[in-house]
Structure formats: structure tokens, C-alpha cells
Design a protein around this motif. Structure first.
Motif, short mmCIF file in Angstrom:
data_model
loop_
_atom_site.label_atom_id
_atom_site.label_comp_id
_atom_site.label_asym_id
_atom_site.label_seq_id
_atom_site.Cartn_x
_atom_site.Cartn_y
_atom_site.Cartn_z
N ASN A 1 42.26 28.45 -1.64
CA ASN A 1 43.56 28.93 -1.65
C ASN A 1 43.88 30.43 -1.78
N LEU A 2 42.73 31.13 -1.99
CA LEU A 2 42.93 32.61 -2.36
C LEU A 2 42.70 33.23 -0.96
N ASN A 3 43.39 34.53 -0.85
CA ASN A 3 43.16 35.55 0.40
C ASN A 3 41.78 35.97 0.37
N GLU A 4 41.33 36.83 1.22
CA GLU A 4 40.02 37.11 1.40
C GLU A 4 39.54 38.30 0.23
N PRO A 5 40.48 39.09 -0.13
CA PRO A 5 40.33 40.33 -0.90
C PRO A 5 40.02 39.57 -2.41
N GLU A 6 41.14 38.51 -2.56
CA GLU A 6 40.98 37.71 -3.98
C GLU A 6 39.78 36.96 -3.97
N LYS A 7 39.19 36.47 -2.94
CA LYS A 7 37.81 35.72 -2.84
C LYS A 7 36.72 36.71 -3.46
N ALA A 8 36.69 37.94 -2.80
CA ALA A 8 35.68 38.71 -3.10
C ALA A 8 35.64 39.21 -4.63
N LYS B 1 31.66 26.64 -11.31
CA LYS B 1 30.84 25.31 -10.66
C LYS B 1 30.50 25.40 -9.06
N PHE B 2 30.46 26.66 -8.88
CA PHE B 2 30.05 26.88 -7.30
C PHE B 2 29.50 28.33 -7.23
N TYR B 3 28.78 28.64 -5.95
CA TYR B 3 28.17 29.64 -5.55
C TYR B 3 28.85 30.35 -4.48
N GLY B 4 28.71 31.73 -4.51
CA GLY B 4 29.46 32.32 -3.08
C GLY B 4 28.35 33.72 -2.87
N GLU B 5 28.52 34.02 -1.72
CA GLU B 5 27.70 34.98 -0.98
C GLU B 5 28.73 36.20 -0.61
N LEU B 6 28.15 37.49 -0.91
CA LEU B 6 29.15 38.50 -0.18
C LEU B 6 28.02 39.39 0.58
N CYS B 7 28.53 39.99 1.77
CA CYS B 7 27.86 40.98 2.54
C CYS B 7 27.89 42.52 1.66
N TYR B 8 27.16 43.18 1.53
CA TYR B 8 27.36 44.29 0.71
C TYR B 8 26.44 45.60 1.42
N ASP B 9 27.26 46.60 1.67
CA ASP B 9 26.82 47.72 2.25
C ASP B 9 26.03 48.82 0.96
N LEU B 10 24.75 48.85 0.87
CA LEU B 10 24.16 49.79 -0.46
C LEU B 10 24.45 50.92 -0.19
N LEU B 11 24.53 51.83 1.00
CA LEU B 11 24.58 52.89 1.25
C LEU B 11 26.03 53.50 0.89
N ALA B 12 26.89 52.55 1.41
CA ALA B 12 28.37 53.01 1.23
C ALA B 12 28.77 52.43 -0.21
N ILE C 1 31.68 46.49 -0.32
CA ILE C 1 31.58 45.19 0.28
C ILE C 1 32.28 45.37 1.61
N LEU C 2 31.45 44.80 2.62
CA LEU C 2 31.98 44.75 4.00
C LEU C 2 33.07 44.18 4.26
N PRO C 3 33.94 44.43 5.22
CA PRO C 3 35.21 43.75 5.60
C PRO C 3 34.76 42.14 6.26
N GLY C 4 35.56 41.40 6.00
CA GLY C 4 35.28 40.08 6.45
C GLY C 4 35.07 38.99 5.39
N GLY C 5 35.07 39.56 4.00
CA GLY C 5 35.17 38.66 2.96
C GLY C 5 33.80 38.01 2.74
N PRO C 6 33.81 37.03 1.84
CA PRO C 6 32.67 36.41 1.59
C PRO C 6 32.18 35.54 2.76
N LEU C 7 30.88 35.46 2.63
CA LEU C 7 30.31 34.57 3.90
C LEU C 7 30.14 33.15 3.63
#
Length: 84
Positions: free
Chosen positions: A9-16, A42-53, A56-62
Motif C-alpha cells: 500500500n506504500l508508494n514507490e519512494p516509501e517502499k525504497a 517477514k519478507f525480503y526486497g530488492e533494489l536497483c542501485y547505482d554504485l557510481l552515483a 537508488i535507480l528510479p522505478g523503485g524496488p524490483l
């Protein structure tokens, strides 16, 4: 503790933010991007991350997983059921 239903129920920035407050478990490279896996209550999540910058990359959790993901190495991840 946040439930998977409350998470959805959260928006993408809140999920991140929720995922980043979890416990970092592993990272891997996928299609030139770094994907980081976190344990959140009780769950697991993935994020796309830009190490150089250093961001977190736009688009939120994968993906969000409702069960344990077995990590075989830093680059191989065996996962079970995706949370809906």
C-alpha cells in the motif's frame, strides 16, 4: 512490524525507504546494474542501485519475496515465491 500487505500500500519512494531500513543480505550484478537484497521483518526486497552515483535507480524496488531466498554466492540467488 510492517506486513507485506502494508508494504504494497506504500508508494514507490516509501517502499525504497522500507527496504533500506532492512538488513542488507547480498548484492549481485544484473544487466550492468547492481541489485541489492534486504530482509524486512517477514519478507525480503530488492533494489536497483547505482554504485557510481551512490543512489537508488528510479522505478523503485524490483521484487519483494515472501519467503527465504537461499544465497549460494554473491552472484547466485535461488528464490522461492514472489510476494503479490
Amino acid at each position: 512490524m510492517l506486513t507485506i500487505e502494508e508494504y504494497h500500500n506504500l508508494n514507490e519512494p516509501e517502499k525504497a525507504v522500507v527496504i533500506l531500513q532492512g538488513n542488507f543480505l547480498a548484492d549481485r550484478e544484473e544487466n550492468g546494474l547492481f541489485v541489492q537484497l534486504y530482509s524486512i521483518s517477514k519478507f525480503y526486497g530488492e533494489l536497483c542501485y547505482d554504485l557510481l552515483a551512490n543512489k537508488i535507480l528510479p522505478g523503485g524496488p524490483l521484487k519483494v519475496f515472501s519467503n527465504w531466498c537461499r544465497i549460494l554466492s554473491r552472484s547466485v540467488l535461488i528464490c522461492g515465491t514472489l510476494a503479490k
